[in-house]
Scaffold this motif. Structure first.
Motif, short mmCIF file in Angstrom:
data_model
loop_
_atom_site.label_atom_id
_atom_site.label_comp_id
_atom_site.label_asym_id
_atom_site.label_seq_id
_atom_site.Cartn_x
_atom_site.Cartn_y
_atom_site.Cartn_z
N LEU A 70 0.92 -7.75 31.24
CA LEU A 70 1.82 -8.41 32.09
C LEU A 70 2.58 -9.21 31.20
N ALA A 71 2.42 -9.77 30.38
CA ALA A 71 3.28 -10.46 29.27
C ALA A 71 4.23 -9.50 28.79
N SER A 72 3.87 -8.37 28.33
CA SER A 72 4.88 -7.07 27.82
C SER A 72 5.89 -6.89 28.86
N ILE A 73 5.39 -6.46 29.99
CA ILE A 73 6.36 -6.23 31.11
C ILE A 73 7.35 -7.16 31.22
N LEU A 74 6.82 -8.40 31.35
CA LEU A 74 8.04 -9.44 31.62
C LEU A 74 8.98 -9.84 30.32
N VAL A 75 8.50 -9.66 29.14
CA VAL A 75 9.19 -9.95 27.84
C VAL A 75 10.19 -8.79 27.86
N ALA A 76 9.69 -7.41 28.21
CA ALA A 76 10.41 -6.20 28.25
C ALA A 76 11.76 -6.29 29.18
N LYS A 77 11.46 -7.10 30.49
CA LYS A 77 12.23 -7.28 31.42
C LYS A 77 13.54 -8.37 30.85
N LEU A 78 13.06 -9.36 30.27
CA LEU A 78 13.83 -10.39 29.75
C LEU A 78 14.67 -10.03 28.79
N TYR A 79 14.45 -8.89 27.92
CA TYR A 79 15.27 -8.15 27.04
C TYR A 79 15.89 -6.99 27.39
N ARG A 80 15.78 -6.67 28.85
CA ARG A 80 16.18 -5.66 29.42
C ARG A 80 15.91 -4.37 28.79
N LEU A 81 14.65 -4.22 28.49
CA LEU A 81 13.83 -3.10 27.84
C LEU A 81 13.03 -2.45 29.01
N LYS A 82 12.73 -1.17 28.60
CA LYS A 82 11.79 -0.55 29.49
C LYS A 82 10.06 -0.70 29.23
N ALA A 83 9.54 -1.39 29.84
CA ALA A 83 8.17 -1.66 29.43
C ALA A 83 7.38 -0.41 29.08
N PRO A 84 6.26 -0.29 28.40
CA PRO A 84 5.44 0.99 28.14
C PRO A 84 4.83 1.33 29.38
N ALA A 85 4.82 2.58 29.75
CA ALA A 85 3.86 3.05 30.79
C ALA A 85 2.51 2.60 30.97
N LEU A 86 1.96 2.45 29.79
CA LEU A 86 0.52 2.13 29.63
C LEU A 86 0.23 0.70 30.12
N HIS A 87 1.35 -0.24 29.77
CA HIS A 87 1.15 -1.58 30.36
C HIS A 87 1.36 -1.80 31.84
N GLU A 88 2.27 -0.82 32.12
CA GLU A 88 2.66 -0.91 33.82
C GLU A 88 1.42 -0.53 34.53
N ARG A 89 0.75 0.61 33.77
CA ARG A 89 -0.56 1.26 34.58
C ARG A 89 -1.47 0.26 34.47
N THR A 90 -1.88 -0.25 33.36
CA THR A 90 -2.77 -1.34 33.26
C THR A 90 -2.60 -2.45 34.29
N TYR A 91 -1.50 -3.01 34.32
CA TYR A 91 -1.64 -4.17 35.28
C TYR A 91 -1.61 -3.69 36.54
N ARG A 92 -0.98 -2.52 37.12
CA ARG A 92 -0.76 -2.07 38.48
C ARG A 92 -2.23 -1.86 38.83
N GLU A 93 -3.08 -1.43 38.12
CA GLU A 93 -4.43 -0.79 38.40
C GLU A 93 -5.42 -2.09 38.70
N HIS A 94 -5.16 -3.07 37.89
CA HIS A 94 -5.58 -4.33 38.17
C HIS A 94 -5.44 -5.08 39.48
N THR A 95 -4.07 -5.22 39.77
CA THR A 95 -3.56 -6.09 40.52
C THR A 95 -3.40 -5.22 42.19
N THR A 96 -4.01 -4.01 42.07
CA THR A 96 -3.89 -3.09 43.21
C THR A 96 -5.55 -2.84 43.69
N SER A 97 -6.47 -3.27 42.92
CA SER A 97 -7.94 -3.30 43.07
C SER A 97 -8.14 -4.26 44.38
N GLN A 98 -9.25 -3.78 45.01
CA GLN A 98 -9.45 -4.29 46.25
C GLN A 98 -9.66 -5.87 46.36
#
Length: 256
Positions: free
Chosen positions: A77-105
């Motif tokens: 999550l920190a990597s995703i937010l920092v990437a957005k702050l600097y208008r960069l694309k976050a690594p797909a691994l980080h996006e997948r890790t965060y998404r899998e956790h927050t979409t767990s039931q």
């Protein structure tokens, strides 16, 4: 009383959260040395997390629902937010890790419970100047759902909006329709199409598929096209939303 979940790891503190953001900032390598960080868990009503840069310091707020998340999830999550702050694309691994956790039931259920406890909906009345939402709901319910949809709380929005014309909140069992549509200049079928769309969210609840939350499934879209004068209603909505699209600007604060 809310059930207490058990975890195999201790809850993160604000201090340990700051070290996670410091590590993410160093990894980005956008600035050397990285700016100082103030990171805090915050009692948001849901899973919102924000980051901003002000006077050379990074300020981050993370939903306290994630206080018990594994460190790799918070780092993602920190990597995703920092990437957005600097208008960069976050690594797909980080996006997948965060998404899998927050979409767990378990996390979805915890988020819904937190929203129900902390959040609220700004509602007015279902009776407007031109249209009555209860009458429209009951007519649509009989015509398209054989009366099978339990009526939620219905309300016109407190103010006119063009970017969001309707919203269904399953946590608070509420459908809000933009007051922009409460006008004699708007044909009834346009209002009823927006309300029908929100009613379909009750018939077709969200589903999580491969870590992604699906709100508009194929069956949802198929049912949506069953609405009489569907194409005409969509054209009307495009005209209504056009001024809002022209005024849209990028937000200064990034959310995740």
């Amino acid at each position: 009383m809310r059930e207490q979940l058990e975890f195999d790891w201790p809850a993160f503190t604000d201090e340990s959260l700051e070290t996670v953001f410091e590590e993410a900032l160093r990894a980005i390598g956008k600035k050397q040395p990285p700016p100082p960080v103030e990171a805090r868990f915050y009692p948001y009503a849901g899973l919102s997390s924000t980051i901003r840069l002000r006077q050379g310091r990074v300020y981050a707020r993370v939903s306290d629902i994630l206080r018990h998340a594994p460190r790799k999830v918070l780092y993602a999550l920190a990597s995703i937010l920092v990437a957005k702050l600097y208008r960069l694309k976050a690594p797909a691994l980080h996006e997948r890790t965060y998404r899998e956790h927050t979409t767990s039931q378990s996390v979805l259920d915890d988020s819904d419970a937190t929203r129900r406890r902390r959040g609220y909906k700004l509602t007015t009345s279902p009776r407007g100047e031109a249209y009555d939402l209860v009458e429209a709901f009951d007519r649509l319910n009989g015509s398209y759902f054989s009366g099978g949809i339990e009526r939620p709380q219905l309300s016109w929005s407190p103010r006119k909006t063009r970017r969001v014309l309707g919203h269904h909140d399953h946590v608070h069992r509420t459908i809000i329709i933009s007051r922009t549509l409460d006008s004699a200049r708007i044909p009834r079928f346009v209002l009823e199409y927006v309300l029908y769309h929100e009613m379909l969210h009750i018939k077709h609840p969200r589903r999580v598929v491969s870590g992604r939350t699906i709100y508009h499934s194929r069956s949802f879209r198929e049912d949506e096209r069953q609405f009489e004068r569907f194409d005409e209603a969509v054209r009307w909505l495009e005209k209504i939303a056009a001024p809002a699209r022209r005024r849209a600007r990028k937000p200064r604060r990034f959310q995740c």
